[in-house]
Design a protein around this motif. Structure first.
Motif, PDB file in Angstrom:
ATOM      1  N   TYR A  30      21.602  33.859 102.331  1.00 13.89           N
ATOM      2  CA  TYR A  30      22.370  34.341 101.093  1.00 13.89           C
ATOM      3  C   TYR A  30      22.593  32.998 100.426  1.00 13.89           C
ATOM      4  O   TYR A  30      22.946  31.991 100.760  1.00 13.89           O
ATOM      5  CB  TYR A  30      23.655  35.064 101.482  1.00 13.89           C
ATOM      6  N   LEU A  31      22.306  32.929  99.070  1.00 18.41           N
ATOM      7  CA  LEU A  31      22.361  32.064  98.339  1.00 18.41           C
ATOM      8  C   LEU A  31      23.514  32.210  97.054  1.00 18.41           C
ATOM      9  O   LEU A  31      23.554  33.142  96.473  1.00 18.41           O
ATOM     10  CB  LEU A  31      21.071  31.759  97.634  1.00 18.41           C
ATOM     11  N   ILE A  32      24.370  31.337  97.142  1.00 12.94           N
ATOM     12  CA  ILE A  32      25.531  31.602  96.160  1.00 12.94           C
ATOM     13  C   ILE A  32      25.413  30.194  95.290  1.00 12.94           C
ATOM     14  O   ILE A  32      25.780  29.204  95.523  1.00 12.94           O
ATOM     15  CB  ILE A  32      26.779  31.668  96.981  1.00 12.94           C
ATOM     16  N   ALA A  33      25.665  30.562  93.681  1.00  9.53           N
ATOM     17  CA  ALA A  33      25.818  29.492  92.965  1.00  9.53           C
ATOM     18  C   ALA A  33      26.857  29.557  92.128  1.00  9.53           C
ATOM     19  O   ALA A  33      27.306  30.757  91.401  1.00  9.53           O
ATOM     20  CB  ALA A  33      24.387  29.691  91.848  1.00  9.53           C
ATOM     21  N   PHE A  34      27.651  28.392  92.312  1.00  8.87           N
ATOM     22  CA  PHE A  34      28.970  28.192  91.059  1.00  8.87           C
ATOM     23  C   PHE A  34      28.477  27.442  89.940  1.00  8.87           C
ATOM     24  O   PHE A  34      27.155  26.810  89.943  1.00  8.87           O
ATOM     25  CB  PHE A  34      29.936  27.332  92.157  1.00  8.87           C
ATOM     26  N   PRO A  35      29.450  27.315  89.155  1.00 10.58           N
ATOM     27  CA  PRO A  35      28.995  26.572  87.973  1.00 10.58           C
ATOM     28  C   PRO A  35      28.358  25.114  88.056  1.00 10.58           C
ATOM     29  O   PRO A  35      28.803  24.622  89.038  1.00 10.58           O
ATOM     30  CB  PRO A  35      30.460  26.649  87.114  1.00 10.58           C
ATOM     31  N   GLY A  36      27.725  25.039  87.324  1.00 11.33           N
ATOM     32  CA  GLY A  36      26.791  23.372  87.412  1.00 11.33           C
ATOM     33  C   GLY A  36      26.158  23.236  86.204  1.00 11.33           C
ATOM     34  O   GLY A  36      25.984  24.193  85.242  1.00 11.33           O
ATOM     35  N   LYS A  37      25.226  22.225  86.386  1.00  9.80           N
ATOM     36  CA  LYS A  37      24.421  21.907  85.050  1.00  9.80           C
ATOM     37  C   LYS A  37      22.916  22.147  85.525  1.00  9.80           C
ATOM     38  O   LYS A  37      22.463  22.886  86.076  1.00  9.80           O
ATOM     39  CB  LYS A  37      24.608  20.279  84.681  1.00  9.80           C
ATOM     40  N   MET A  38      22.004  21.202  85.175  1.00 12.04           N
ATOM     41  CA  MET A  38      20.659  21.416  85.286  1.00 12.04           C
ATOM     42  C   MET A  38      20.358  21.661  86.871  1.00 12.04           C
ATOM     43  O   MET A  38      19.532  22.228  87.109  1.00 12.04           O
ATOM     44  CB  MET A  38      19.698  20.385  84.737  1.00 12.04           C
TER      45      MET A  38
END
Ligand SMILES: [Zn+2]
Length: 537
Positions: free
Chosen positions: A449-457
């Motif tokens: 399971y893959l979870i993305a929080f705020p970030g840039k490139m």
């Protein structure tokens, strides 16, 4: 004869395999045979299609061997042997073969005046090419032709001496009946003294005494074919107790009438498995017997009503039966287990990966949110993976650490030379990647399971690569890894991109935008339970 389900067919096609009984000369397809004949100025009788017809049926082993030796006459130059190996490895790669221990018959060529060096250098170069381009770890086993004398075998072994670094072992093939293993006791003893591994064809057409001879006299570690052991309970018990692998070839048994003459037309595979023997499935001479390794698996599955578990056990037997060092065997066995998860046949491991900016410091809302989510997963037994450095990555490790859970840091010291080479202080285990791009895919590979929080490139790249993991899985109906993206700003950006490019709903079914941590936790737990229920392992 029941047809296997589509999901079992996909499973057979994709499961990683080791092929241990394959004669490189037996992979010479009529198309390549005519191409090489033309290149070498050799006039062949007939056409590609007449040669294909001629390969449809054989009365017995000798009938096949006559045609096989005739076809080999087109192999003359080093490049021919390279092309032969390359053609096989391409097909093997398509059949998900990762390891191949390949027989070659030097006497078939040296007695026609082709130097030993020409044969071995071409085949070896083909193996090197295959390792680099198809990811197949291949090696060579020199087979002595048993219809020739032991003196001729000794002469061949002597010719092989300067090339021992290109050979892992010796074997015994060609016409079995009337040429018992005992005939070659001396040359096999010499080969063992040189540190070579030993295998031998035995018990294909010959009786159980050929198998006993191969084991006791030649000290064979594997028996090629070996199906005739079924006529001796005592031998079966001994093979089981000694854990001797059998390299069985279902299509060969059909084409050479072994099944019809000795097993009333039935496949011996099921009986061998039921008796607890270490069965492996292989293709023998696929250009003559109607199919490569996957076709042999399909035949055995149809004939013996094998299940995915049987297929898995057969593949595991094969990797265990290779002559690879233990570390490499363990690696390939882990590939098998990973494949079971990937295909949805096994329950997924409890694992999440968290991506995000490397900026947020402890105490900031973003850092504390990621830390909290990591803690929620860790307290439920999930491993939490991250990039292992600062910001959201550190928050992920920190949260897992708060709950005494496992936090994996996927680092790339060669890419980020100024960062701490062992990651942040909360990382409990590390994995190293060679480059930025391989680190992204390694990180995704570690987790279900893959979870993305705020970030840039960097984070957006991770989102896109995570999304792409689904490509190829959907057509097999394998479960997609779910990707959760925090809505602002990257979730909305992802939606905009999807909309502008006209991506269909089906292609983003595995992507979920989230606003609260509970949504992620509940979604992951629900999906995990569903996959566990469907799993057969
Ligand atoms: Zn064979």
């Amino acid at each position: 004869m029941a047809d296997p389900t589509q999901s079992l067919l996909y499973y057979i096609e994709d499961i990683p395999k080791a092929e241990l009984h394959i004669h490189i000369e037996g992979t010479l397809e009529p198309e390549l045979m005519f191409k090489l004949a033309e290149r070498n100025g050799i006039k062949l009788e007939g056409t590609v299609s007449s040669h294909k017809d001629r390969r449809q049926t054989f009365k017995n082993l000798q009938d096949f061997l006559d045609l096989y030796y005739e076809a080999c006459s087109v192999l003359k130059e080093e490049e021919d042997f390279f092309d032969l190996m390359n053609a096989y490895l391409q097909k093997a790669a398509h059949d998900s073969v990762l390891v191949a221990e390949i027989f070659f018959d030097p006497q078939t060529h040296t007695e026609r005046g082709v130097p030993f060096e020409t044969v071995i250098n071409g085949l070896h170069r083909g193996l090197c090419h295959g390792y680099q381009h198809y990811n197949i770890k291949g090696s060579l086993i020199l087979c002595f032709l048993r219809h020739l004398s032991e003196d001729e075998a000794i002469k061949t072994l002597k010719e092989a001496m300067p090339h021992l670094d290109k050979i892992i072992g010796v074997g015994l093939d060609s016409g079995e009946v009337g040429n018992p293993p005992e005939k070659f006791e001396k040359v096999f003893s010499m080969a063992r003294d040189l540190g070579l591994q030993v295998v031998a064809h035995a018990g294909e057409e010959g009786g159980p005494e050929y198998i006993t001879g191969a084991l006791d006299c030649l000290k064979a570690k594997r028996i090629d074919h070996g199906v005739q052991c079924l006529s001796s309970d005592e031998l079966v018990s001994s093979l089981v107790a000694r854990k001797i692998p059998l390299t069985v070839c279902p299509l060969s048994n059909i084409k050479l009438q072994v099944a019809s003459r000795y097993f009333n037309g039935a496949s011996p595979v099921k009986q061998l498995l039921d008796k607890g023997l270490l069965v492996t499935i292989n293709s023998d001479d696929p250009a003559y017997f109607g199919g490569y390794i996957n076709a042999n698996f399909v035949q055995a599955v149809k004939d013996c009503k094998l299940t995915a578990k049987d297929v898995f056990n057969i593949c595991r037997n094969a990797f265990n039966a290779t002559f690879l060092p233990l570390v490499e065997k363990e690696y390939y066995l882990s590939c098998l287990n990973r494949f079971n998860v990937e295909s949805g046949f096994a329950a997924p491991p409890k694992s999440v990966a968290i991506f995000g900016s490397r900026q947020p410091a402890p105490g900031t809302p973003q850092y504390e949110m990621a830390r909290k989510l990591a803690g929620m997963f860790a307290s439920r037994g999930y491993q939490v993976a991250s990039g292992g450095y600062n910001g959201i990555m550190k928050a992920a490790s920190h949260g897992a650490n708060d709950e005494g859970g496992l936090s994996l840091g996927v680092l790339s010291p060669r890419t980020f030379r100024s960062r701490n080479p062992i990651g942040n202080e909360y990382v409990s285990k590390t994995m190293l990647s060679l480059s930025f791009s391989s680190r992204t895919s390694d990180l995704i590979e570690t987790s279900e399971y893959l979870i993305a929080f705020p970030g840039k490139m960097g984070t957006f790249t991770e989102i896109i690569v995570s999304w792409s993991h689904w490509v190829g899985r959907s057509e097999r109906n394998y479960p997609a890894k779910k990707l959760y993206i925090y809505r602002e700003p990257l979730g909305t950006l992802f939606q905009d991109v999807v909309k502008r490019l006209g991506v269909s709903d089906a292609e983003i079914e595995h992507v979920i935008l989230f606003d609260s941590l509970d949504e992620v936790l509940e979604g992951v737990e629900r999906d995990f339970e569903e996959r566990k229920k469907k799993a057969v392992f």
